[in-house]
Scaffold this active site. Structure first.
Site, PDB file in Angstrom:
ATOM      1  N   TYR A  35       0.863  -1.180   0.000  1.00 38.44           N
ATOM      2  CA  TYR A  35       0.000   0.000   0.000  1.00 38.44           C
ATOM      3  C   TYR A  35       0.903   1.234   0.000  1.00 38.44           C
ATOM      4  CZ  TYR A  35      -4.645   1.920   0.034  1.00 38.44           C
ATOM      5  OH  TYR A  35      -5.802   2.544  -0.343  1.00 38.44           O
ATOM      6  N   HIS A  54       7.419   5.285   1.467  1.00 40.19           N
ATOM      7  CA  HIS A  54       8.064   4.093   0.911  1.00 40.19           C
ATOM      8  C   HIS A  54       8.899   4.462  -0.321  1.00 40.19           C
ATOM      9  CE1 HIS A  54       4.198   2.162   2.535  1.00 40.19           C
ATOM     10  NE2 HIS A  54       5.142   1.595   3.258  1.00 40.19           N
ATOM     11  N   GLN A  70       3.980 -10.109  12.931  1.00 43.85           N
ATOM     12  CA  GLN A  70       4.096  -8.853  13.668  1.00 43.85           C
ATOM     13  C   GLN A  70       2.754  -8.258  14.065  1.00 43.85           C
ATOM     14  OE1 GLN A  70       6.294  -7.156  10.249  1.00 43.85           O
ATOM     15  NE2 GLN A  70       5.252  -5.248  10.718  1.00 43.85           N
ATOM     16  N   VAL A 110       8.749  11.118   5.600  1.00 42.25           N
ATOM     17  CA  VAL A 110       8.054  11.924   4.589  1.00 42.25           C
ATOM     18  C   VAL A 110       6.671  12.271   5.140  1.00 42.25           C
ATOM     19  CG1 VAL A 110       7.152  11.955   2.228  1.00 42.25           C
ATOM     20  CG2 VAL A 110       9.345  10.844   2.726  1.00 42.25           C
ATOM     21  N   MET A 145       3.346  10.297   6.685  1.00 39.40           N
ATOM     22  CA  MET A 145       2.632   9.362   5.808  1.00 39.40           C
ATOM     23  C   MET A 145       2.672   7.962   6.392  1.00 39.40           C
ATOM     24  SD  MET A 145       3.525  10.507   1.977  1.00 39.40           S
ATOM     25  CE  MET A 145       3.184  12.190   1.466  1.00 39.40           C
TER      26      MET A 145
END
Ligand code: AMP
Length: 286
Positions: A33, A38, A62, A177, A185
């Site tokens: 996503y 990323h 996780q 970012v 984000m």
């Protein structure tokens, strides 16, 4: 053309061949996503490495029972296009059975660094992260691996795991970012309602105000914690989980902020469905 690979053996083959002809490998582990956070890791890897592999794997280890494993946002077609446009050479998208053909009997835990903050809120989380990242490092082989400072405690856990276990991997931390209003984000931001989204920048506001206080001479860790707590508490919808002031290298909580110290401020708060995390760095003035 970006190659999409689903098996461990094929990925190993491609990355071994890269190194055999003298090329360097960049690795960007993600749960997909993809967003600009990323893609900034991919961009840095493209600058520094010959062959860049992004991995997309929503790692069940996780997630605890009752967390959002099944609901976690997924869109492989979109991710594929974004990764290719960002300059990825290889996209590794293993299935759960490819990664975990049998129930895992092996677990990697990183003591002490995993205990507080996110580790207190999610007691099994970092073992799941350290285990899957160890596995990805073992699969990828010698490389540079890119992780975001957005997940600052995770970055520390991964660095220590790679160093303790002598993985031939250079772990590279990359800046967070943000959206224009300061919100970090995150794939989980899609869970926010419009009203919650409007409140979400409070985390970054609390962090930047606290960092400014340190830069202006505040020397008490407790005072900085209290300031961040008060800023977040002023927003009714936000339910603060922790506000911490730690040594950036050891993640030990700090009471006294000594001149020259490299400090990290971290907050986590639940806002409706998602828990949001954020952090910033500050150096205590001399
Ligand atoms: P995730 O898919 O959320 O597991 O994140 C994969 C990698 O991207 C991790 O190393 C994260 O720290 C990093 N990352 C996630 N969000 C951001 C962001 N806003 N800025 C920079 N890196 C990020």
């Amino acid at each position: 053309m970006m190659q999409v690979i689903q098996t461990i053996s094929e990925l190993r083959g491609v990355l071994d061949a890269t190194r055999a002809r003298g090329g360097t490998v960049g690795l960007v582990p993600t749960m997909g996503y993809l967003h600009d956070g990323h893609l900034s890791l991919v961009g840095r890897a493209v600058e520094e490495c010959d062959v860049v592999t992004a991995t997309i794997f929503v790692n069940p280890l996780q997630f605890a029972a009752g967390e959002d494993l099944d609901a976690y946002p997924r869109d492989l077609e979109r991710d594929r296009a974004l990764a290719e446009r960002a300059g990825c050479d290889v996209l590794f998208t293993p299935s759960q059975t490819e990664m975990y053909p049998e129930p895992m009997r092996t677990e990697v835990t990183v003591a002490s660094l995993s205990a507080h903050m996110e580790g207190a809120a999610r007691p099994t989380h970092f073992a799941g992260v350290a285990t899957v990242v160890a596995k990805l490092f073992a699969i990828a082989g010698p490389c540079r691996a890119y992780f975001g400072e957005k997940d600052f405690q995770q970055l520390a856990v991964v660095r220590r795991m790679a160093s303790d276990l002598s993985f031939p991997v250079a772990v590279v931390g990359c800046p967070t970012v943000r959206e224009a209003d300061g919100l970090a984000m995150s794939s989980r931001n899609v869970y926010l309602t419009d009203d919650e989204r409007a409140v979400a920048p409070v985390l970054h506001r609390a962090l930047t105000a606290a960092a400014a206080a340190v830069e202006a001479g505040e020397r008490s860790g407790a005072a900085v914690r209290a300031q961040m707590t008060a800023t977040v508490a002023a927003e009714q919808r936000a339910d603060l989980d922790y506000a911490e002031v730690v040594d950036a290298a050891t993640l030990e909580p700090l009471d006294e902020l000594r001149p020259g110290a490299t400090v990290r401020l971290l907050v986590a708060a639940r806002l409706g469905r998602p828990r949001l995390l954020d952090n910033v760095g500050v150096t205590v003035p001399e």
